[in-house]
Design an enzyme around this catalytic site. Sequence first.
Site, short mmCIF file in Angstrom:
data_model
loop_
_atom_site.label_atom_id
_atom_site.label_comp_id
_atom_site.label_asym_id
_atom_site.label_seq_id
_atom_site.Cartn_x
_atom_site.Cartn_y
_atom_site.Cartn_z
N THR A 36 0.82 -1.21 0.00
CA THR A 36 0.00 0.00 0.00
C THR A 36 0.86 1.26 0.00
O THR A 36 0.58 2.21 -0.74
CB THR A 36 -0.90 0.01 1.26
OG1 THR A 36 -1.58 -1.24 1.34
CG2 THR A 36 -1.91 1.14 1.20
N ILE A 37 1.88 1.27 0.84
CA ILE A 37 2.74 2.44 0.95
C ILE A 37 3.45 2.70 -0.38
O ILE A 37 3.50 3.83 -0.88
CB ILE A 37 3.78 2.23 2.09
CG1 ILE A 37 3.07 2.24 3.45
CG2 ILE A 37 4.89 3.27 2.02
CD1 ILE A 37 3.96 1.80 4.61
N LYS A 65 -6.02 -2.39 -0.94
CA LYS A 65 -7.06 -2.32 0.10
C LYS A 65 -8.26 -1.51 -0.40
O LYS A 65 -8.71 -0.54 0.23
CB LYS A 65 -6.51 -1.70 1.39
CG LYS A 65 -5.36 -2.49 2.02
CD LYS A 65 -4.89 -1.86 3.33
CE LYS A 65 -3.83 -2.68 4.04
NZ LYS A 65 -2.55 -2.78 3.32
N ASP A 68 -13.73 1.17 -2.54
CA ASP A 68 -14.76 1.69 -3.45
C ASP A 68 -14.14 1.67 -4.85
O ASP A 68 -12.94 1.46 -5.00
CB ASP A 68 -15.13 3.12 -3.04
CG ASP A 68 -16.46 3.59 -3.64
OD1 ASP A 68 -17.17 2.77 -4.24
OD2 ASP A 68 -16.77 4.78 -3.50
N ALA A 69 -14.98 1.90 -5.84
CA ALA A 69 -14.48 1.97 -7.22
C ALA A 69 -13.73 0.70 -7.60
O ALA A 69 -12.65 0.74 -8.20
CB ALA A 69 -13.56 3.20 -7.39
N LEU A 73 -10.21 0.43 -10.12
CA LEU A 73 -8.91 0.11 -9.52
C LEU A 73 -8.42 -1.27 -9.95
O LEU A 73 -7.22 -1.47 -10.17
CB LEU A 73 -8.99 0.24 -7.99
CG LEU A 73 -9.18 1.69 -7.53
CD1 LEU A 73 -9.58 1.74 -6.05
CD2 LEU A 73 -7.92 2.51 -7.75
N GLU A 113 -8.91 -8.19 2.66
CA GLU A 113 -8.00 -7.91 3.77
C GLU A 113 -8.83 -7.64 5.03
O GLU A 113 -9.66 -6.73 5.05
CB GLU A 113 -7.12 -6.70 3.43
CG GLU A 113 -5.99 -6.54 4.39
CD GLU A 113 -4.66 -6.28 3.69
OE1 GLU A 113 -4.59 -6.35 2.45
OE2 GLU A 113 -3.69 -5.99 4.41
N HIS A 137 -4.82 -10.14 9.00
CA HIS A 137 -3.78 -9.12 9.15
C HIS A 137 -3.71 -8.62 10.58
O HIS A 137 -4.65 -8.02 11.08
CB HIS A 137 -4.11 -7.96 8.23
CG HIS A 137 -2.94 -7.08 7.94
ND1 HIS A 137 -2.52 -6.78 6.68
CD2 HIS A 137 -2.09 -6.45 8.77
CE1 HIS A 137 -1.47 -5.98 6.73
NE2 HIS A 137 -1.20 -5.77 8.00
N ARG A 140 0.33 -3.28 11.39
CA ARG A 140 1.62 -2.82 11.92
C ARG A 140 1.42 -1.86 13.08
O ARG A 140 2.23 -1.82 14.00
CB ARG A 140 2.50 -2.21 10.84
CG ARG A 140 1.98 -0.97 10.20
CD ARG A 140 2.71 -0.69 8.89
NE ARG A 140 4.08 -0.26 9.10
CZ ARG A 140 4.98 -0.14 8.13
NH1 ARG A 140 4.67 -0.45 6.89
NH2 ARG A 140 6.21 0.27 8.37
#
Lengths: 218, 218
Positions: A36-37, A65, A68-69, A73, A113, A137, A140
Site C-alpha cells: 500500500t505504501i 485495500k 470503493d471503485a 482500480l 484484507e 492481518h 503494523r
Amino acid sequence: MNKPLLQIALDQTSLSGALSVTRSLANEVDVLEAGTILCAAEGAPNVVAALRALYPASIILADLKVADAGSVLAEMVFSRGATWMTVICAAPLATMTSAKTVADAYNGDIQIELYGEWTFSQAEEWLAAGITQAIYHRGRDAQAAGQTWGEADLGKIRKLADMGFAVSATGGLSPADIQLFAGIPVKCFIAGRSLSDAPDPAEEARAFRREIEKYWQS
Amino acid sequence: MNKPLLQIALDQTSLSGALSVTRSLANEVDVLEAGTILCAAEGAPNVVAALRALYPASIILADLKVADAGSVLAEMVFSRGATWMTVICAAPLATMTSAKTVADAYNGDIQIELYGEWTFSQAEEWLAAGITQAIYHRGRDAQAAGQTWGEADLGKIRKLADMGFAVSATGGLSPADIQLFAGIPVKCFIAGRSLSDAPDPAEEARAFRREIEKYWQS
C-alpha cells in the site's frame, strides 16, 4: 495440505528502494506484494508494471485495500500484470464483486484484507459472492501497540480455512512464528521488514522456507 | 451554523485529466480532493504536490482511505502540502491516532471515511481519541446498485453531527439533493463526476452554492 507460499511485502516509499529488495529476494519468494505504501508513493500501475517486467513468472499482488471503485482500480492493476488485488473488508459487497469480475477477466483474483471489525456472517456473504481468498492481518500499528499472535488469531484463521477460504497471514511474522500455524492450511505467509531488513534477506527467506517444510508436507 | 463547503473529488486516472478539471473548478470550490483513484494512478505525493503548487490557498484532501501504516502515509501527504487525509473506519484506532499525530504536526487534520460496517460506539472511541471529522459516504458501487439518499442516511449524519463530528457528505450528490440536508450542520458537500462531467462545471458548482445559500444562513 498444500505448502504455504512465501510473500514479500514491498512497503518501501520508492520504487528504487523496493527493487533493491526484490533484487535479493525475488528468487526466494513466491509472491511479490506491491504494498500500500509503495503504491501510494509511486502509483500502482507504475509499480505493478515494473515488477511484472522484471519478474514475469512471479505472483504479483497489488495491495490497494480497495474500499470503493472496485472495477476502476482492478482494471488499473490487472491490466498492468497484477495476479491478485486486495479489497478491504469494510468495502461494500458491490465493490468486491465488481473488482472480482475484472479480476476474473484477467485470470486474476481478489483477496479480502481483514482489518478491524468484521464478522463471520459477512465472511459467508463474501464466499457466496465467489470470493475465496482472505488475508488475516495483524496490523503494523496494532503490532506497534504490543499486540502479538495468539490463540484468538489462530482460531479465526482456522475457522476461515474451514469455511473454505484460502487464508494468508501477515503481521510481524518471523520464522520462529511459523510453528504456531502448524495444522492450518495457510495460503501464504507474508513478511515485510523482517525479510527486507534482515542482515541476509535471502537467507532469512530460506529460514522461513525451512520452517514451512517442517510443518507442512504436501 | 456554518455554511457547508463545496469539495470536488478528483477521481480521474491521470494527473493531467485531473488538472483539466481543476482549471475550470478550482476557483469555484473550497476543497480539492486528490481522490483514491487518482492517487493510486499517479502516486499521492506527486498529486498532492502538484495541487498545492497550483492552488496554494485551497484546502487539499488526500483521500487515501488509510487502513494501516498511518504515520508513514500521513507524512507522505502532509509533507507535500495536504490539509486533510482520510482514514478508513475499519482501521485500528492505533492507525488513526498515529495518522492524527502527524497531521497535527503539520496543522492538518484526519477525516474518518465511513464505509460498510461501523457503529456509533466506535464513533465514540474516535471522538475520545481526538478525531472530529467524518465523511459519510454512499459508495459509488452502492449507487450503481441503485441505493439512494434516504432518511436512514440523513439520520446517521445528524446523529454524528450531534455527537460533535464535522461531517462531510458524498455519493452521487446533485444540487437538487442539497435541500435534503437542510438543518444539518454539514461540513462539506463532496461531488465528483456530477461536477466534472457537467456541461459547464463552473456553473454546476455555482448551482450547488445557490442551494447551499438557500438552506444555510450563517
